[in-house]
Design an enzyme around this catalytic site. Structure first.
Site, short mmCIF file in Angstrom:
data_model
loop_
_atom_site.label_atom_id
_atom_site.label_comp_id
_atom_site.label_asym_id
_atom_site.label_seq_id
_atom_site.Cartn_x
_atom_site.Cartn_y
_atom_site.Cartn_z
N GLU A 174 1.34 -76.65 74.97
CA GLU A 174 0.23 -76.32 75.88
C GLU A 174 0.27 -74.85 76.28
O GLU A 174 -0.78 -74.24 76.53
CB GLU A 174 0.26 -77.27 77.09
CG GLU A 174 -0.21 -78.66 76.69
CD GLU A 174 0.60 -79.81 77.23
OE1 GLU A 174 1.25 -79.66 78.28
OE2 GLU A 174 0.60 -80.88 76.58
N ASN A 198 8.93 -84.13 81.06
CA ASN A 198 8.05 -83.00 81.38
C ASN A 198 6.85 -83.54 82.15
O ASN A 198 5.97 -84.16 81.58
CB ASN A 198 7.61 -82.33 80.06
CG ASN A 198 6.62 -81.22 80.28
OD1 ASN A 198 6.37 -80.81 81.43
ND2 ASN A 198 6.05 -80.70 79.20
N TRP A 199 6.87 -83.28 83.45
CA TRP A 199 5.82 -83.85 84.32
C TRP A 199 4.51 -83.08 84.20
O TRP A 199 3.48 -83.50 84.74
CB TRP A 199 6.29 -83.86 85.78
CG TRP A 199 7.53 -84.69 86.02
CD1 TRP A 199 8.18 -85.47 85.10
CD2 TRP A 199 8.24 -84.84 87.25
NE1 TRP A 199 9.27 -86.08 85.69
CE2 TRP A 199 9.32 -85.72 87.01
CE3 TRP A 199 8.08 -84.32 88.54
CZ2 TRP A 199 10.24 -86.08 88.01
CZ3 TRP A 199 8.98 -84.67 89.54
CH2 TRP A 199 10.04 -85.55 89.27
N LYS A 200 4.53 -81.94 83.53
CA LYS A 200 3.33 -81.10 83.36
C LYS A 200 2.67 -80.84 84.72
O LYS A 200 3.38 -80.72 85.72
CB LYS A 200 2.38 -81.74 82.33
CG LYS A 200 3.12 -82.08 81.03
CD LYS A 200 2.21 -82.43 79.89
CE LYS A 200 3.05 -82.75 78.65
NZ LYS A 200 2.26 -82.97 77.47
N GLY A 236 0.14 -86.60 74.01
CA GLY A 236 -0.86 -87.16 74.92
C GLY A 236 -1.95 -87.95 74.21
O GLY A 236 -2.98 -88.25 74.82
N HIS A 285 6.22 -74.47 74.96
CA HIS A 285 5.56 -75.77 74.90
C HIS A 285 4.17 -75.60 74.27
O HIS A 285 3.51 -74.58 74.46
CB HIS A 285 5.43 -76.38 76.30
CG HIS A 285 4.97 -77.80 76.23
ND1 HIS A 285 3.64 -78.13 76.11
CD2 HIS A 285 5.66 -78.96 76.19
CE1 HIS A 285 3.54 -79.46 76.02
NE2 HIS A 285 4.75 -79.99 76.06
N GLU A 294 7.62 -81.14 68.68
CA GLU A 294 6.51 -81.87 69.29
C GLU A 294 5.24 -81.60 68.49
O GLU A 294 4.56 -80.59 68.74
CB GLU A 294 6.31 -81.39 70.74
CG GLU A 294 7.51 -81.61 71.63
CD GLU A 294 7.10 -81.65 73.10
OE1 GLU A 294 7.16 -82.73 73.69
OE2 GLU A 294 6.69 -80.62 73.63
N GLY A 324 6.34 -86.77 77.97
CA GLY A 324 5.29 -86.35 78.89
C GLY A 324 4.83 -87.52 79.74
O GLY A 324 5.46 -87.89 80.73
N GLY A 325 3.73 -88.16 79.32
CA GLY A 325 3.11 -89.23 80.10
C GLY A 325 4.08 -90.29 80.59
O GLY A 325 4.05 -90.67 81.77
N SER A 329 3.91 -88.65 72.54
CA SER A 329 3.62 -90.08 72.75
C SER A 329 4.86 -90.97 72.62
O SER A 329 4.78 -92.09 72.10
CB SER A 329 2.51 -90.55 71.80
OG SER A 329 1.31 -89.84 72.08
P1 13P Z 1 3.31 -87.04 75.83
O1 13P Z 1 4.62 -87.80 75.89
O2 13P Z 1 2.41 -87.31 76.99
O3 13P Z 1 2.66 -87.19 74.50
O4 13P Z 1 3.70 -85.48 75.97
C1 13P Z 1 4.73 -84.98 75.21
C2 13P Z 1 5.06 -83.62 75.69
O5 13P Z 1 4.26 -82.70 75.58
C3 13P Z 1 6.36 -83.41 76.32
O6 13P Z 1 6.62 -82.05 76.52
#
Ligand code: 13P
Length: 254
Positions: free
Chosen positions: A101, A11-13, A177, A99, A171, A238-239, A217
């Site tokens: 967010e 997930n590149w957000k 994050g 998600h 999650e 994510g990251g 993470s």
């Molecule tokens: P991180 O891997 O940056 O913690 O993000 C996880 C995430 O929200 C994937 O959708």
């Protein structure tokens, strides 16, 4: 991990640009060229979907194209929103719904998320339904009821047949994050409870077939231990998905 095929999503957000999204796609495709035992999807920002798709197609890659969100109405006066048909037109195969967010930053409700899940599945797309508790909810001892409520409401009116195209992502919001992942034991416990709920909502066979993946993470250094748990069937990253080597390291840990 069981005989369920592992699933890893990147997930590149709201990251990358036209150049770096193309570079990242090429890096992921090259790093995963020989990987056939894991389902892999990338979720670029909307403006880069077509370009990422064309790289995946040109390279004959099995990596799926995902969208980070969708709107549940088919068309009309919904400024800024994107429909399932538009996503399909761009080659999208899978959509993230709920998600954290979207829930906690953009204020999406359980009902809206369920509408998005149903629209996604009715359009023939795959859906990753994301659930997870906040730190306050965990500390108040509400982890299980929160996740159970989000799964129940997210899947309202989703049939057992439709569930074949659903992956559930656990999650924990406090792990996203932050660099602090859930311990393998805590994550396994939540995943096992979600699978038990799926047995109640559907049946044991459907519950055993459904993939439940972990996000928060996740990185190459902690992936092996988390992904070795019997009810953790992959990850939503994510990251670490913004670096092809880290992302492919997590896929390889499967
Ligand atoms: P991180 O891997 O940056 O913690 O993000 C996880 C995430 O929200 C994937 O959708």
């Amino acid at each position: 991990m069981s005989d369920r095929k592992p699933y890893v999503g990147g997930n590149w957000k709201m990251n990358t640009n036209r150049t770096t999204s193309a570079e990242l796609t090429r890096g992921v495709v090259d790093a995963l060229r020989s990987t056939t035992t894991v389902d892999v999807a990338v979720f670029p920002p909307f403006p880069y979907l077509l370009a990422v798709k064309s790289i995946l197609r040109d390279r004959g890659s099995a990596v799926k194209l995902g969208a980070q969100d969708v709107y549940h109405k088919p068309d009309g006066a919904f400024t800024g929103e994107v429909s399932t048909d538009m996503l399909k037109d761009c080659g999208v195969q899978v959509v993230l719904c709920g998600h954290s967010e979207r829930r906690h930053v953009l204020g999406e409700t359980d009902d809206l998320i369920n509408a998005k899940v149903r629209a996604t599945l009715e359009a023939g797309l795959e859906c990753i339904l994301c659930v997870g508790e906040t730190l306050d909810q965990r500390e108040a001892g509400h982890t299980d009821p929160v996740n159970q409520r989000q799964v129940r409401s997210g899947l309202a009116d989703v049939t057992g047949d439709m569930l074949e195209r659903v992956v559930i992502a656990y999650e924990p919001v406090w792990a996203i994050g932050t660099g602090k992942n859930a311990s393998a034991t805590d994550a396994q416990d939540v995943h096992a409870k979600i699978r038990r709920l799926l047995t109640q909502l559907y049946n044991a066979d459907v519950a055993q077939r459904t993939r439940i993946i972990y996000g928060g993470s996740l990185k190459p250094a902690n992936a092996k231990e988390l992904l070795a748990q019997p009810d953790i069937d992959g990850g939503l990253v994510g990251g670490a998905s913004l670096k092809a080597t880290d992302f492919s390291g997590i896929v390889q840990a499967c």
